[in-house]
Write an enzyme that holds these catalytic residues in place. Structure first.
Site, short mmCIF file in Angstrom:
data_model
loop_
_atom_site.label_atom_id
_atom_site.label_comp_id
_atom_site.label_asym_id
_atom_site.label_seq_id
_atom_site.Cartn_x
_atom_site.Cartn_y
_atom_site.Cartn_z
N LYS A 1 0.86 -1.18 0.00
CA LYS A 1 0.00 0.00 0.00
C LYS A 1 0.89 1.22 0.00
CE LYS A 1 -4.46 0.70 0.07
NZ LYS A 1 -5.50 -0.18 -0.48
P1 NAD Z 1 -13.00 7.51 -2.72
O1 NAD Z 1 -12.04 8.56 -2.36
O2 NAD Z 1 -13.39 7.31 -4.13
O3 NAD Z 1 -14.36 7.71 -1.88
C1 NAD Z 1 -14.39 7.83 -0.49
C2 NAD Z 1 -15.80 8.26 -0.10
O4 NAD Z 1 -15.88 8.29 1.33
C3 NAD Z 1 -16.16 9.65 -0.59
O5 NAD Z 1 -17.52 9.68 -0.92
C4 NAD Z 1 -15.91 10.52 0.64
O6 NAD Z 1 -16.67 11.72 0.63
C5 NAD Z 1 -16.37 9.58 1.73
N1 NAD Z 1 -15.82 9.89 3.04
C6 NAD Z 1 -14.58 10.31 3.36
N2 NAD Z 1 -14.48 10.50 4.67
C7 NAD Z 1 -15.67 10.18 5.20
C8 NAD Z 1 -16.20 10.17 6.52
N3 NAD Z 1 -15.44 10.53 7.55
N4 NAD Z 1 -17.47 9.76 6.68
C9 NAD Z 1 -18.23 9.39 5.63
N5 NAD Z 1 -17.80 9.39 4.36
C10 NAD Z 1 -16.54 9.78 4.17
O7 NAD Z 1 -12.41 6.16 -2.09
P2 NAD Z 1 -12.74 4.65 -2.52
O8 NAD Z 1 -11.75 4.24 -3.52
O9 NAD Z 1 -14.20 4.52 -2.79
O10 NAD Z 1 -12.36 3.88 -1.17
C11 NAD Z 1 -13.27 3.77 -0.08
C12 NAD Z 1 -12.84 2.64 0.82
O11 NAD Z 1 -12.78 1.43 0.06
C13 NAD Z 1 -11.45 2.79 1.45
O12 NAD Z 1 -11.45 2.18 2.71
C14 NAD Z 1 -10.57 1.99 0.50
O13 NAD Z 1 -9.38 1.55 1.12
C15 NAD Z 1 -11.50 0.85 0.18
N6 NAD Z 1 -11.17 0.13 -1.06
C16 NAD Z 1 -11.10 0.79 -2.26
C17 NAD Z 1 -10.82 0.06 -3.41
C18 NAD Z 1 -10.81 0.69 -4.77
O14 NAD Z 1 -10.69 -0.05 -5.76
N7 NAD Z 1 -10.95 1.99 -4.90
C19 NAD Z 1 -10.59 -1.32 -3.34
C20 NAD Z 1 -10.68 -1.96 -2.08
C21 NAD Z 1 -10.98 -1.21 -0.96
#
Ligand code: NAD
Length: 550
Positions: A240
């Site tokens: 990561k």
């Molecule tokens: P992103 O940046 O696209 O979206 C994050 C979302 O969470 C946004 O809508 C943001 O406004 C919201 N957010 C941020 N802080 C917040 C809070 N305190 N309370 C409520 N909402 C909040 O990120 P993403 O890629 O969708 O990732 C989200 C989660 O999924 C993370 O934990 C990431 O590690 C995990 N994840 C992502 C992927 C991927 O392919 N992008 C894969 C596996 C896991």
């Protein structure tokens, strides 16, 4: 025996056992131990009260004035930061796993104790505690380590492997400058790249841009990536990366400069056969395109396979951008089949409306699941009749955030998590479901799109309440699975269709779900532990087959 002696407090009521432990400590060999012994909990607590400079507590759980885990909790409360090694007469794997889950650094059974094991356990307890107080210190890293230690205890993982897997193998911390749009201003930010396990193939893991990124959080996410890749049987170890800043405050040109500079700072670590970044919070396809371009410029030719999650026109895969959200829904469908739950007309609530959350919500909606509420960093929206998802998506395309969406009631993120629904999908941040709100959740299935959204205490509460938890390392594994497809396509210069991608994704996730569910049933584990044990077992097998160099 060079160095200052280590100061240990032994709380043990049986004088024969106390003498035995004293003798073993004399035989440790690599360091001297200055031991103080107390025969009851109250005497022990008194010594801890005055015990400046103690390095470790060795604790028997059954004492005249206290029994089992109560003993541990009373000592832990008195000295929250102290390494505690439990030396117990009770050979009970469940008790041991509960003790390490609660933060004990180790649980050793006195009847099978030798000087080597005791010496190593104490040394390692101090190292963990030291690391947790330094750069590694973060709630996520503590959570990832405690989850791992609990699973390791239950599966009786070899001590060497336990120690090797508890910390990442390779880490790079960089601090670097970049120019703001206002040409006079140069800012310096911190960035990280962490590779947890190098034995399984290249390492793989996203890059996060967020103001709270630190080494501990990055380490936790890298560790979860290892177990996730192993659970779904991909040929990768976990990695990561991240940069500590708030991307919402930066222009596109600034993001491009920062991304290119970060890439050149970590360029020695990444590569299509070494370590392959992907998007995570705060990064997207465009970020991956800049990383790929910077890397390709440096080596002198185009290397699409150095990142995944890039635009299709640059060798990205069909279906990658929505794969994590799609995977969340595939896993929920499979769980519903096992639970004999009809999803048509079921209800869902999704926290986070970024890449993972918005796609999960969209696919739930397409499946006929009524999405009652969604949220982002600005707060949540709720409509008891179900949200018009295409309309909400269009609104965020125009306004970026959900705030102000007219066709729903505004709720806070805390209230959103407590809404009555069949499926709750936390898809935002870690640490959202904890001891303070776990008993207020009103869902049947908790599908963890985010990494690390649930604390250990919350896990126990949810299990007692019969909530069916689909743990992060399975529920959000769709992203890395299609990243794997992308990497395979890039290395073969071949493209698959979206239907092929989705079909293969479903096959892989369903297979992993079934292995997890069967292990949970046959061993009596909760789902998270079963998923972790599946993943860790595969890494154990690989590490043992490779042996130790030199
Ligand atoms: P992103 O940046 O696209 O979206 C994050 C979302 O969470 C946004 O809508 C943001 O406004 C919201 N957010 C941020 N802080 C917040 C809070 N305190 N309370 C409520 N909402 C909040 O990120 P993403 O890629 O969708 O990732 C989200 C989660 O999924 C993370 O934990 C990431 O590690 C995990 N994840 C992502 C992927 C991927 O392919 N992008 C894969 C596996 C896991």
């Amino acid at each position: 025996m060079p160095g200052k002696p280590l100061r240990a407090l032994l709380i043990e009521d049986n004088p024969i056992h106390a003498r035995l432990i004293q003798k073993l400590l004399e035989d440790v060999g690599s360091y001297a131990v200055e031991l103080t012994t107390r025969g009851s909990l109250s005497e022990g607590l008194e010594s801890l009260g005055n015990g400046e400079g103690l390095d470790v507590v060795l604790l028997d759980l059954v004492l005249p004035d206290s029994q089992e885990l109560d003993t541990y909790f009373r000592v832990r409360t008195a000295v929250p930061e102290m390494p505690i090694v439990i030396l117990s007469g009770i050979d009970d794997v469940k008790l041991a796993s509960r003790a390490v889950e609660a933060g004990a650094q180790d649980y050793l059974v006195k009847t099978s104790l030798d000087a080597h094991t005791l010496g190593r356990s104490i040394r390692y307890a101090r190292e963990i505690t030291h690391a947790q107080r330094t750069e590694w210190d973060s709630p996520s890293f503590r959570l990832a380590q405690q989850q791992f230690l609990k699973a390791a205890e239950l599966m009786d993982l070899d001590d060497n492997l336990r120690q090797r897997l508890l910390f990442p193998q390779r880490t790079q911390i960089v601090s670097f400058p970049f120019r703001r749009d206002n040409d006079d201003e140069v800012e310096t930010v911190f960035g990280y790249r962490v590779q947890h396990v190098l034995s399984m193939g290249p390492t793989k893991g996203g890059i996060r841009y967020h103001p709270e990124v630190n080494l501990g959080e990055t380490g936790a996410l890298a560790m979860w990536m290892t177990w996730k890749c192993a659970l779904v049987q991909l040929p990768f170890g976990g990695a990561k990366g991240g940069v500590r800043f708030d991307p919402t405050d930066f222009s596109r040109r600034e993001l491009q400069r920062l991304t290119r500079r970060f890439t050149s700072e970590i360029i020695g670590m990444i590569g299509p056969d070494k370590d392959i970044p992907a998007p995570d919070m705060g990064t997207d396809e465009q970020t991956m395109a800049w990383i790929m371009d910077t890397y390709s410029q440096q080596v002198g030719y185009t290397v699409p396979a150095v990142v995944t999650g890039k635009p299709v026109v640059l060798g990205g895969s069909e279906g990658r951008s929505e794969a994590t959200g799609r995977g969340v829904v595939y896993v929920v469908e499979e769980a519903a089949r096992r639970l004999e739950m009809d999803l048509s007309g079921a209800t869902a609530v999704v926290q986070g409306f970024g890449n993972v959350g918005s796609n999960a919500a969209r696919f739930f909606d397409e499946l006929g699941v009524k999405v009652l509420g969604v949220s982002d960093v600005t707060g949540g929206i709720f409509n008891p009749r179900g949200l018009n998802l295409p309309d909400v998506l269009e609104y965020t395309r125009q306004h970026r955030f959900l705030e102000g969406y007219p066709e729903a009631e505004a709720v806070t993120n805390e209230e959103l998590l407590e809404l009555q629904c069949d499926i709750l999908a936390p898809c935002a941040m870690q640490g959202q479901i904890h001891a303070g709100n776990a008993d207020k959740l009103r869902c049947r299935i908790l599908a963890e799109g985010a990494n690390g959204p649930t604390s250990l205490e919350a896990d126990e509460i949810l299990q007692d309440r019969g909530v069916y938890v689909l743990p992060d390392i399975l529920a959000n594994a769709g992203g890395v699975t299609v990243s794997y497809f992308e990497w395979v396509q890039d290395t073969q210069n071949y493209m698959w269709s979206l239907d092929q991608i989705n079909e293969r994704l479903r096959t892989i996730l369903v297979g992993a779900y079934q292995r997890m569910a069967e292990r949970a049933e046959s061993n009596g584990y909760d789902m998270r532990t079963a998923a972790l044990v599946e993943g860790i077992s595969r890494v154990r097998e690989a590490k043992l087959s490779r042996g130790l160099f030199p």
